[in-house]
Scaffold this active site. Structure first.
Site, mmCIF file in Angstrom:
data_model
loop_
_atom_site.group_PDB
_atom_site.id
_atom_site.type_symbol
_atom_site.label_atom_id
_atom_site.label_comp_id
_atom_site.label_asym_id
_atom_site.label_seq_id
_atom_site.Cartn_x
_atom_site.Cartn_y
_atom_site.Cartn_z
ATOM 1 N N LYS A 86 0.848 -1.210 0.000
ATOM 2 C CA LYS A 86 0.000 0.000 0.000
ATOM 3 C C LYS A 86 0.874 1.246 0.000
ATOM 4 C CE LYS A 86 -0.294 -0.058 5.059
ATOM 5 N NZ LYS A 86 -1.073 -0.499 6.221
ATOM 6 N N TYR B 293 15.925 30.710 6.651
ATOM 7 C CA TYR B 293 14.714 31.458 7.006
ATOM 8 C C TYR B 293 14.596 31.631 8.513
ATOM 9 C CZ TYR B 293 12.740 31.020 2.303
ATOM 10 O OH TYR B 293 12.501 31.102 0.966
HETATM 11 C C1 PLP Z 1 -0.247 -1.534 6.846
HETATM 12 C C2 PLP Z 1 -0.779 -2.758 7.463
HETATM 13 C C3 PLP Z 1 0.092 -3.827 7.789
HETATM 14 C C4 PLP Z 1 1.593 -3.752 7.635
HETATM 15 O O1 PLP Z 1 2.130 -3.171 8.818
HETATM 16 P P1 PLP Z 1 3.693 -3.053 9.077
HETATM 17 O O2 PLP Z 1 3.795 -2.502 10.445
HETATM 18 O O3 PLP Z 1 4.214 -2.100 8.052
HETATM 19 O O4 PLP Z 1 4.268 -4.413 8.913
HETATM 20 C C5 PLP Z 1 -0.483 -4.975 8.291
HETATM 21 N N1 PLP Z 1 -1.817 -5.089 8.489
HETATM 22 C C6 PLP Z 1 -2.668 -4.075 8.210
HETATM 23 C C7 PLP Z 1 -4.122 -4.239 8.459
HETATM 24 C C8 PLP Z 1 -2.176 -2.873 7.721
HETATM 25 O O5 PLP Z 1 -3.028 -1.872 7.455
#
Ligand code: PLP
Length: 366
Positions: free
Chosen positions: A35, A256
């Site tokens: 994702k 800045y």
């Molecule tokens: C993003 C996500 C993961 C992965 O989590 P990590 O901490 O990056 O391993 C696993 N399960 C769900 C439901 C998620 O949304």
């Protein structure tokens, strides 16, 4: 392209991490979480590289799945937030999607089009809320929900939950969430998934049928640095170059707001990367970067397109010298802790204008 700024993504490091995690997780099937553009590393490139090694690819929502299917990926795609609207199910033509259902309206919508979705190879995971209180069906109603939706559930259905505290040093919360869940679900004949990276690494009991691996695959630890039980290879190197150098007298200020004042005569290097590239604007003076084998401190405010570093202690710095903001020379977890954030946020926020370059991976057996 002449701007010397890029994020190099080491695909062989992803494979190294995945192989190591896969060994650790034994018989559990692997869900590779890609994702958010594979946490900023490039969803299509990462997914294509690892597709043959994993069982499922996970995205947050349907649009992310469409992008992967259009790029030619054929693996089952797990949609972690399920449908956002009933139409997502009613109009979907993609094959082999797995919907994480966290609300009964989603299950009702699925039921209405069950026949067609089954023909497209769609499957269901049911997500229960066991204490995270963000998404999930009420766990108290586990049995009645399974009974009510029995016509659309089958032997591929997975019961999942998400742990709130698997990355915390004190494991009481995670362990009690885990125990509550397993006691109930083990009695049903469904498959089980509850582990993200942290839980997969830390709790063998959490691994079960499917582990969901995100951050660890990308080479960052979900734990605090002082509490880290696993060594992984760095994947993303965010790099730029020194584009200007000047010596300023003691007492002059930089950037800045004139927030940093030189305590002695100082050499200031300007680097071609700023908050528009995703480097956090609130990074404080003293945040490290790497140049010519030395750690150099950020001084003054982060600008949109530039950063300034004190390179007084670097031997003979030159325009064109490579500067690494994080990566194999300087861990992203170290930088994140200094900035008061987490590696997840740093990686996912590297903006689109930073070109990704890929170091390719060759499997030994190929
Ligand atoms: C993003 C996500 C993961 C992965 O989590 P990590 O901490 O990056 O391993 C696993 N399960 C769900 C439901 C998620 O949304």
């Amino acid at each position: 392209m002449s701007r010397p700024t890029n994020a190099t993504v080491d695909l062989s490091a992803i494979h190294f991490n995945l192989d190591k995690l896969s060994k650790l997780c034994g018989h559990s099937k692997l869900v590779a979480v890609v994702k958010a553009n594979a946490y900023g590393n490039g969803a299509v490139e990462v997914a294509k590289s690892i597709e043959h090694k994993v069982d499922v690819l996970a995205v947050a929502f349907l649009e992310e799945a469409i992008q992967l299917r259009q790029a030619g990926l054929t693996k089952p795609l797990l949609i972690l937030q399920g449908p956002h609207k009933a139409e997502d199910l009613h109009t979907c033509k993609l094959q082999n999607l797995i919907w994480v259902m966290h609300s009964t309206w989603q299950l009702d919508a699925y039921k209405e089009r069950h026949g067609e979705l089954e023909k497209l190879g769609h499957k269901l995971w049911l997500k229960f809320d066991t204490g995270m209180h963000r998404l999930g069906l009420p766990f108290e109603s586990f049995s009645s929900i399974c009974e009510r939706y029995q016509p659309i559930l089958d032997s591929d259905t997975v019961i999942m939950t998400h742990l709130a505290c698997a990355d915390e040093p004190l494991q009481g919360h995670a362990k009690s969430q885990l125990a509550t869940f397993l006691i109930q679900v083990k009695h049903s004949n469904f498959k089980i998934s509850l582990a993200n990276s942290a839980a997969s690494i830390r709790f063998d009991q959490a691994r079960q049928d499917f582990v969901r691996l995100g951050i660890a695959m990308y080479g960052a630890t979900p734990f605090q640095i002082s509490d880290n039980p696993i060594s992984l290879n760095s994947v993303m190197n965010l790099e730029s170059e020194i584009i200007a150098l000047r010596t300023i007298p003691k007492g002059d200020t930089v950037g800045y707001g004139a927030t940093w004042r030189a305590p002695t005569e100082s050499v200031i290097a300007t680097v071609a990367l700023g908050y528009a590239d995703g480097y956090p604007r609130h990074a404080p003076t003293g945040t490290p970067a790497w140049c010519n084998g030395e750690l150099i401190p950020l001084v003054g405010r982060v600008s949109m397109d530039m950063l300034t570093f004190d390179v007084t202690n670097v031997h003979n710095p030159q325009i064109g010298d490579r500067v690494q903001l994080w990566g194999d020379e300087l861990s992203i977890n170290t930088v994140a802790e200094r900035i008061g954030t987490i590696a997840y946020e740093l990686m996912t926020r590297v903006s689109e204008r930073v070109p990704r370059k890929y170091l390719s991976h060759k499997d030994e057996e190929e």
